[in-house]
Design a protein around this motif. Structure first.
Motif, PDB file in Angstrom:
ATOM      1  N   GLN A 102      -7.323 -20.817   2.099  1.00 44.81           N
ATOM      2  CA  GLN A 102      -7.913 -19.479   2.067  1.00 44.81           C
ATOM      3  C   GLN A 102      -6.669 -18.577   2.064  1.00 44.81           C
ATOM      4  OE1 GLN A 102     -11.293 -18.397   2.188  1.00 44.81           O
ATOM      5  NE2 GLN A 102     -11.806 -20.524   1.764  1.00 44.81           N
ATOM      6  N   SER A 103      -6.717 -17.328   1.043  1.00 43.29           N
ATOM      7  CA  SER A 103      -5.734 -16.632   1.160  1.00 43.29           C
ATOM      8  C   SER A 103      -6.275 -15.467   2.179  1.00 43.29           C
ATOM      9  CB  SER A 103      -5.293 -15.868  -0.220  1.00 43.29           C
ATOM     10  OG  SER A 103      -6.511 -15.256  -0.451  1.00 43.29           O
ATOM     11  N   ILE A 104      -5.099 -15.225   3.266  1.00 41.46           N
ATOM     12  CA  ILE A 104      -5.315 -14.255   4.104  1.00 41.46           C
ATOM     13  C   ILE A 104      -4.525 -12.978   4.039  1.00 41.46           C
ATOM     14  CG2 ILE A 104      -4.932 -13.918   6.694  1.00 41.46           C
ATOM     15  CD1 ILE A 104      -5.192 -17.252   7.087  1.00 41.46           C
ATOM     16  N   GLY A 105      -5.330 -11.905   4.058  1.00 43.76           N
ATOM     17  CA  GLY A 105      -4.799 -10.718   3.906  1.00 43.76           C
ATOM     18  C   GLY A 105      -3.774 -10.333   4.840  1.00 43.76           C
ATOM     19  N   ARG A 106      -2.899  -8.996   4.734  1.00 45.45           N
ATOM     20  CA  ARG A 106      -1.754  -8.787   5.522  1.00 45.45           C
ATOM     21  C   ARG A 106      -1.959  -7.337   5.593  1.00 45.45           C
ATOM     22  NH1 ARG A 106       3.208 -11.497   3.565  1.00 45.45           N
ATOM     23  NH2 ARG A 106       1.647 -12.958   2.361  1.00 45.45           N
ATOM     24  N   LEU A 107      -1.152  -6.843   6.585  1.00 44.55           N
ATOM     25  CA  LEU A 107      -0.892  -5.529   6.691  1.00 44.55           C
ATOM     26  C   LEU A 107      -0.004  -4.662   5.717  1.00 44.55           C
ATOM     27  CD1 LEU A 107      -0.556  -5.186  10.698  1.00 44.55           C
ATOM     28  CD2 LEU A 107      -2.533  -4.840   9.500  1.00 44.55           C
ATOM     29  N   HIS A 108      -0.641  -3.546   5.208  1.00 45.07           N
ATOM     30  CA  HIS A 108       0.077  -2.734   4.364  1.00 45.07           C
ATOM     31  C   HIS A 108       1.324  -2.327   5.078  1.00 45.07           C
ATOM     32  CE1 HIS A 108       0.826   0.715   1.652  1.00 45.07           C
ATOM     33  NE2 HIS A 108      -0.164  -0.032   0.844  1.00 45.07           N
ATOM     34  N   PRO A 109       2.451  -2.114   4.195  1.00 45.35           N
ATOM     35  CA  PRO A 109       3.624  -1.933   4.932  1.00 45.35           C
ATOM     36  C   PRO A 109       3.482  -0.251   5.634  1.00 45.35           C
ATOM     37  CG  PRO A 109       3.887  -1.625   2.295  1.00 45.35           C
ATOM     38  CD  PRO A 109       2.731  -2.581   2.693  1.00 45.35           C
ATOM     39  N   LEU A 110       2.663   0.337   5.129  1.00 48.26           N
ATOM     40  CA  LEU A 110       2.424   1.757   5.802  1.00 48.26           C
ATOM     41  C   LEU A 110       1.861   1.540   7.229  1.00 48.26           C
ATOM     42  CD1 LEU A 110       0.681   3.963   3.128  1.00 48.26           C
ATOM     43  CD2 LEU A 110       3.046   4.429   4.177  1.00 48.26           C
ATOM     44  N   PHE A 329       0.699   2.957  -3.221  1.00 51.01           N
ATOM     45  CA  PHE A 329      -0.848   3.110  -3.306  1.00 51.01           C
ATOM     46  C   PHE A 329      -1.308   2.403  -4.480  1.00 51.01           C
ATOM     47  CE2 PHE A 329       1.217   7.032  -1.473  1.00 51.01           C
ATOM     48  CZ  PHE A 329       0.282   6.958  -0.367  1.00 51.01           C
ATOM     49  N   GLU A 330      -0.957   1.637  -5.300  1.00 51.79           N
ATOM     50  CA  GLU A 330      -1.407   1.136  -6.451  1.00 51.79           C
ATOM     51  C   GLU A 330      -2.147  -0.424  -6.051  1.00 51.79           C
ATOM     52  OE1 GLU A 330       1.888   0.560  -8.914  1.00 51.79           O
ATOM     53  OE2 GLU A 330       1.567   2.412 -10.041  1.00 51.79           O
ATOM     54  N   ASN A 331      -1.941  -0.818  -4.894  1.00 53.46           N
ATOM     55  CA  ASN A 331      -2.712  -2.141  -4.299  1.00 53.46           C
ATOM     56  C   ASN A 331      -2.423  -3.257  -5.309  1.00 53.46           C
ATOM     57  OD1 ASN A 331      -3.561  -0.809  -2.044  1.00 53.46           O
ATOM     58  ND2 ASN A 331      -5.725  -0.074  -3.230  1.00 53.46           N
ATOM     59  N   ASP A 332      -1.118  -3.298  -5.842  1.00 52.99           N
ATOM     60  CA  ASP A 332      -0.757  -4.542  -6.641  1.00 52.99           C
ATOM     61  C   ASP A 332      -0.467  -5.782  -5.506  1.00 52.99           C
ATOM     62  OD1 ASP A 332       0.366  -6.469  -8.000  1.00 52.99           O
ATOM     63  OD2 ASP A 332       0.951  -5.146  -9.546  1.00 52.99           O
ATOM     64  N   VAL A 333      -1.436  -6.786  -5.685  1.00 53.18           N
ATOM     65  CA  VAL A 333      -1.082  -7.827  -4.604  1.00 53.18           C
ATOM     66  C   VAL A 333       0.203  -8.347  -4.724  1.00 53.18           C
ATOM     67  CG1 VAL A 333      -1.866 -10.116  -3.730  1.00 53.18           C
ATOM     68  CG2 VAL A 333      -3.439  -8.552  -4.555  1.00 53.18           C
ATOM     69  N   ARG A 334       0.908  -8.476  -5.789  1.00 57.24           N
ATOM     70  CA  ARG A 334       2.281  -8.938  -5.945  1.00 57.24           C
ATOM     71  C   ARG A 334       3.279  -8.088  -5.181  1.00 57.24           C
ATOM     72  NH1 ARG A 334       2.369  -8.948 -12.252  1.00 57.24           N
ATOM     73  NH2 ARG A 334       1.566  -6.878 -11.530  1.00 57.24           N
TER      74      ARG A 334
END
Ligand code: 2NL
Length: 339
Positions: A102-110, A329-334
């Motif tokens: 399962q791919s788990i999300g992570r916190l945004h750098p901000l 702000f582009e939300n590119d997962v890479r």
């Protein structure tokens, strides 16, 4: 006839026991017991028998029919059970196989840096204050001593919803609410989204993040401001970090200062990153203007305070060496997977 019936029973029984499919059994039933079946054909000849023979043969015929029926249905249920068993075996799940990842999300750098800064201030006894992003003109501008002709009030810079409702351009509006509702001592930071009518480029976004701080108490001076900010920067950038205050102007603070942080790259020597300055501008600060305190019902002859505001994007971009704000702000997962 008796012989015929016994032969039918014998062959039907042996065919039934050697049948290996439900279809073959169905065909067998038709062959022996059907309307045109072998047993029926015999029974049709019963008329030729004498009255003594008829009940004997009749009884035997019934017994043969029953025997064949039960042989076929017995075999049928055995076959069905076997079929079910095979189906179960084919469908069985190997619970020892490794699961699908399962791919788990992570916190945004901000968010990572915001959390870090919150922790630092919580450690210094601050609380975190929250407030609306849609605000009255009064809380965003007027209460902060921003005169009606101030350029920040222009529709070129601010998103208005109505004549006196807008998207907040700074989180100071939150602090005005706190000062109206809470008696000093006040020690808060207000992190959050703010909005300005800027065109998108590598260093501008119409939505960005601010963390403002406010301290109001008896005897607060510029020294408290400098000490607090120095503690923040040492925790963010390491113990050898130095800060420098340059005189500046903000309508809501007097005196006001811009705060520079020693360049992380050259440690004050001057290099390409700091454009030979040795220091990098990071935030604005000052002593809360007496008019602002009074407007919120705080007696400026008893209390004083300091305030500061920092842009989160700029700190995050420096921290992670990000050269273009749009990446945040582009939300590119890479991109996001790197933090
Ligand atoms: C900047 C830096 C600043 C404040 C924000 C503030 C808030 C209250 C009263 C007085 Cl309630 N000041 N906030 C003070 C100095 C600087 O932000 O570059 N702003 C344009």
């Amino acid at each position: 006839m008796k012989q015929q019936l016994e032969n039918i029973e014998k062959s039907a029984m042996s065919e039934a026991s050697s049948s290996d499919s439900i279809k073959a059994l169905d065909e067998l039933r038709i062959k022996y017991l059907g309307k045109k079946g072998e047993l029926t054909a015999i029974l049709k000849q019963m008329g030729k028998l004498s009255s003594e023979e008829r009940p004997v043969i009749g009884q035997l015929a019934n017994k043969v029919r029953q025997d064949i029926e039960s042989a076929i249905s017995g075999k049928m249920s055995a076959l069905k059970a076997k079929e079910q068993e095979m189906k179960m075996a084919a469908e069985s799940i190997d619970i020892t196989l490794p699961g699908k990842p399962q791919s788990i999300g992570r916190l945004h750098p901000l968010k990572i840096v915001e959390n870090e800064i919150k922790e630092i201030f919580l450690g210094m006894g601050f609380s975190i204050a929250d407030g609306p992003e849609v605000e009255y003109d009064y809380y965003n501008f007027e209460a902060l001593n921003l005169p009606p002709d101030h350029p920040a009030r222009d529709t070129q810079d601010t998103f208005y919803i109505t004549d006196n409702i807008l998207l907040r351009t700074q989180t100071s509006s939150v602090q005005v609410h706190v000062m109206e509702n809470q008696k000093p001592p006040i020690r808060i930071i207000s992190p959050g989204c703010v909005y300005r009518s800027d065109a998108v480029d590598a260093t501008h976004s119409p939505l960005f993040h601010q963390i403002e701080g406010l301290v109001v108490d008896k005897g607060i001076t510029m020294a408290d401001l400098k000490g607090t900010l120095e503690t923040l920067m040492k925790k963010l950038y390491g113990n050898d970090c130095k800060i420098r205050l340059r005189p500046h102007h903000f309508p809501f603070t007097e005196p006001s200062a811009e705060v520079d942080v020693m360049c992380f790259n050259c440690h004050g020597e001057g290099c390409r990153i700091c454009k030979n300055e040795g220091y990098i501008e990071l935030l604005g600060a000052g002593m809360v203007h007496p008019k602002v305190l009074e407007g919120c019902g705080i007696d400026s002859s008893v209390y004083s305070g300091f305030a500061f505001g920092l842009g989160l994007e700029r700190i995050v971009m420096r921290r992670y060496n990000i050269s273009d704000m749009r990446l945040l702000f582009e939300n590119d997962v890479r991109f996001l997977e790197q933090f």
